[in-house]
Design a protein around this motif. Structure first.
Motif, short mmCIF file in Angstrom:
data_model
loop_
_atom_site.label_atom_id
_atom_site.label_comp_id
_atom_site.label_asym_id
_atom_site.label_seq_id
_atom_site.Cartn_x
_atom_site.Cartn_y
_atom_site.Cartn_z
N GLY A 1 0.81 -1.21 0.00
CA GLY A 1 0.00 0.00 0.00
C GLY A 1 0.85 1.26 0.00
N VAL A 2 1.91 1.27 0.82
CA VAL A 2 2.81 2.43 0.87
C VAL A 2 3.50 2.63 -0.48
CG1 VAL A 2 4.93 3.33 1.90
CG2 VAL A 2 3.20 2.26 3.36
N LEU A 3 4.00 1.54 -1.06
CA LEU A 3 4.66 1.63 -2.37
C LEU A 3 3.70 2.10 -3.45
CD1 LEU A 3 6.84 -1.62 -2.33
CD2 LEU A 3 7.66 0.74 -2.23
N ALA A 4 2.46 1.65 -3.36
CA ALA A 4 1.46 2.07 -4.35
C ALA A 4 1.18 3.57 -4.23
CB ALA A 4 0.18 1.27 -4.18
N ASP A 5 1.12 4.09 -3.00
CA ASP A 5 0.91 5.53 -2.82
C ASP A 5 2.12 6.33 -3.30
OD1 ASP A 5 -1.67 6.06 -1.87
OD2 ASP A 5 -1.15 5.44 0.16
N LEU A 6 3.31 5.79 -3.09
CA LEU A 6 4.52 6.50 -3.48
C LEU A 6 4.73 6.51 -5.00
CD1 LEU A 6 7.04 5.27 -0.74
CD2 LEU A 6 6.01 7.54 -0.92
N SER A 7 4.40 5.40 -5.64
CA SER A 7 4.67 5.27 -7.07
C SER A 7 3.45 5.49 -7.95
CB SER A 7 5.23 3.87 -7.37
OG SER A 7 4.23 2.89 -7.18
N SER A 8 2.27 5.19 -7.43
CA SER A 8 1.01 5.24 -8.20
C SER A 8 1.02 4.29 -9.39
CB SER A 8 0.72 6.67 -8.68
OG SER A 8 0.51 7.54 -7.59
N ASN A 9 1.96 3.36 -9.42
CA ASN A 9 2.06 2.42 -10.56
C ASN A 9 1.22 1.17 -10.26
OD1 ASN A 9 2.75 1.02 -12.84
ND2 ASN A 9 4.96 1.11 -12.51
N HIS A 10 -0.08 1.37 -10.24
CA HIS A 10 -0.98 0.27 -9.89
C HIS A 10 -0.98 -0.83 -10.95
CE1 HIS A 10 -2.48 2.38 -6.41
NE2 HIS A 10 -2.76 3.44 -7.14
N ARG A 11 -0.76 -0.48 -12.21
CA ARG A 11 -0.77 -1.49 -13.26
C ARG A 11 0.32 -2.53 -13.02
NH1 ARG A 11 0.60 -0.78 -19.68
NH2 ARG A 11 2.66 -0.40 -18.77
N LEU A 12 1.50 -2.11 -12.59
CA LEU A 12 2.59 -3.05 -12.32
C LEU A 12 2.21 -4.03 -11.23
CD1 LEU A 12 5.50 -4.05 -12.63
CD2 LEU A 12 6.22 -2.26 -11.01
N PHE A 13 1.60 -3.53 -10.15
CA PHE A 13 1.19 -4.41 -9.05
C PHE A 13 0.13 -5.41 -9.51
CE2 PHE A 13 2.88 -0.79 -6.54
CZ PHE A 13 3.80 -1.49 -5.77
N ILE A 14 -0.77 -4.96 -10.39
CA ILE A 14 -1.83 -5.84 -10.90
C ILE A 14 -1.22 -6.93 -11.77
CG2 ILE A 14 -3.86 -5.95 -12.41
CD1 ILE A 14 -4.60 -3.14 -11.38
N ILE A 15 -0.26 -6.57 -12.60
CA ILE A 15 0.42 -7.56 -13.46
C ILE A 15 1.12 -8.61 -12.60
CG2 ILE A 15 2.34 -7.89 -15.06
CD1 ILE A 15 1.63 -5.14 -16.27
N LEU A 16 1.87 -8.15 -11.60
CA LEU A 16 2.60 -9.08 -10.73
C LEU A 16 1.65 -9.96 -9.92
CD1 LEU A 16 5.44 -6.72 -9.41
CD2 LEU A 16 5.66 -8.58 -11.06
N GLY A 17 0.58 -9.35 -9.40
CA GLY A 17 -0.37 -10.12 -8.62
C GLY A 17 -1.05 -11.20 -9.43
#
Length: 394
Positions: free
Chosen positions: A63-79
């Protein structure tokens, strides 16, 4: 013609369906499969709880990394990739060790659920956040439902390994679709520090609803996703009947999540829905182990469906209502880490009680936690009404 934003939100919902299909298609038969493989009920509880362990440690950092980077697409791909890859271990190590490793990886995948929700909810106004939350949770439940239907009709014919192959395929499909999401870019705002993001943990509203979600998710993981299936099997149910029981639960979860995005929710205040749902869950935990009929237990599965469809949607939206937009990924990460601890601890405790005492004792423990949550949410609701007598609680 659909706008770009509409196509984006629709694509996210499709990815969510495939993602959760991959995560749950094997779940209705996981407990019975492991027990028939001579894995102790205590270890089964640990394996099921392992799904929440990795989430417990990763959701807040994600969550912290997502707020810092706003790169939600990358997290979705990895997940999505991890959701599918986890089943490789279930396929090639089809016993306790394989399922333990796989459930940890599935937990890592679920830790990225923050980005799915934030990216989707970001397309809606603040007034529509409850509706948006209900829609994405409905897609979540729809993916689980399709998974349960698939395993119900095919498990007896193809077995656990092929069911896990479906999980692998769905995760990879979700991963591929994720590449078509638009890349998100950080908004132009002053740089925010990690310590500032972590201040959301002090929010009393977030703390309360996180703890209530801990109970709801912990009870769900221990009952409908685990020992309720064992109760039905002990009553003489076939694998297909066990699957139908899970379908009833997920179908009701989908329907009630849909209703939570309509005017149906206005029949009661949000806080009334919350404490009433906990009361129903407590009654469910008392009735299931006492039932001598497979039909009755299957019918009772509607109750946790309400908990998943309405209760969890409301707990999520209420937890975030006072959180600034820029800190919402961190807040949602904290919220999900707290309830993930319930998904970890409750199955382990329930499995231990089942081993040492009985199935009825395990369900009695779960009922007690539900009634405690009912009392706390009721008191909080009354306290809120007392502070704002001129305003309707919402």
């Amino acid at each position: 013609m659909e706008t770009t934003q509409t196509r984006q939100t629709s694509l996210i919902l499709w990815i969510v369906v495939f993602f959760w299909f991959a995560q749950y298609v094997y779940v209705p038969y996981q407990t019975t499969y492991l027990l028939l493989s001579h894995v102790s009920s205590n270890l089964v509880g640990v394996i099921i709880g392992a799904y929440g362990i990795s989430q417990l440690f990763l959701r807040l950092p994600v969550g912290v990394l997502a707020d810092l980077s706003s790169n939600h697409r990358l997290f979705i791909i990895l997940g999505s990739f991890f959701a599918g890859a986890a089943s490789l271990f279930r396929i090639f190590l089809p016993a306790d060790i394989g399922f333990l490793i796989a459930n940890i990886l599935s937990g890592i995948a679920s830790a990225t659920w923050i980005s799915f929700m934030i990216l989707y909810m970001g397309s809606f106004t603040k007034g529509d956040q409850t509706r948006a939350t209900s829609k994405i949770i409905m897609a979540n439940n729809a993916g689980m439902l399709l998974g349960f239907i698939t395993s119900t009709f095919l498990y007896d014919s193809v077995g656990m390994l092929i069911i896990c192959t479906f999980s692998l395929a769905a995760g990879l499909i979700a991963c591929i679709l994720s590449f078509f999401l638009h890349a998100t870019k950080p908004s132009i705002q002053p740089k925010i520090r990690v310590i500032d993001l972590l201040q959301v943990i002090k929010d009393k509203n977030l703390l309360l609803y996180s703890c209530l979600a801990l109970v709801q998710q912990g009870v769900q993981m221990s009952t409908t996703m685990s020992f309720t299936n064992q109760v039905i099997q002990d009553l003489g149910a076939t694998n297909r009947v066990i699957g139908f029981s899970s379908i009833i639960y997920m179908l009701s979860a989908v329907l009630f999540a849909k209703l939570a995005s309509t005017k149906f929710l206005q029949l009661c205040t949000k806080k009334q829905w919350i404490y009433s749902s906990f009361l129903l869950l407590g009654i469910y935990c008392l009735l299931v182990p006492q039932s001598s009929s497979i039909f009755i237990v299957c019918f009772l599965q509607v109750i946790p469906g309400i908990g998943t469809g309405v209760l969890f949607s409301l707990l999520t939206s209420e937890a975030l209502q006072s959180i600034p937009l820029r800190k919402r990924s961190t807040a949602l990460g904290f919220f999900q880490a707290i309830y993930a601890s319930g998904m970890t601890i409750f199955p382990v405790i329930s499995g231990g009680i089942y081993d040492q005492l009985s199935m009825k004792a395990a369900f009695l423990f779960l009922a007690g936690t539900c009634f405690t949550a009912f009392f706390i949410s009721l008191v909080y609701s009354c306290k809120g009404e007392g502070k704002s007598p001129k305003k309707k609680v919402s």
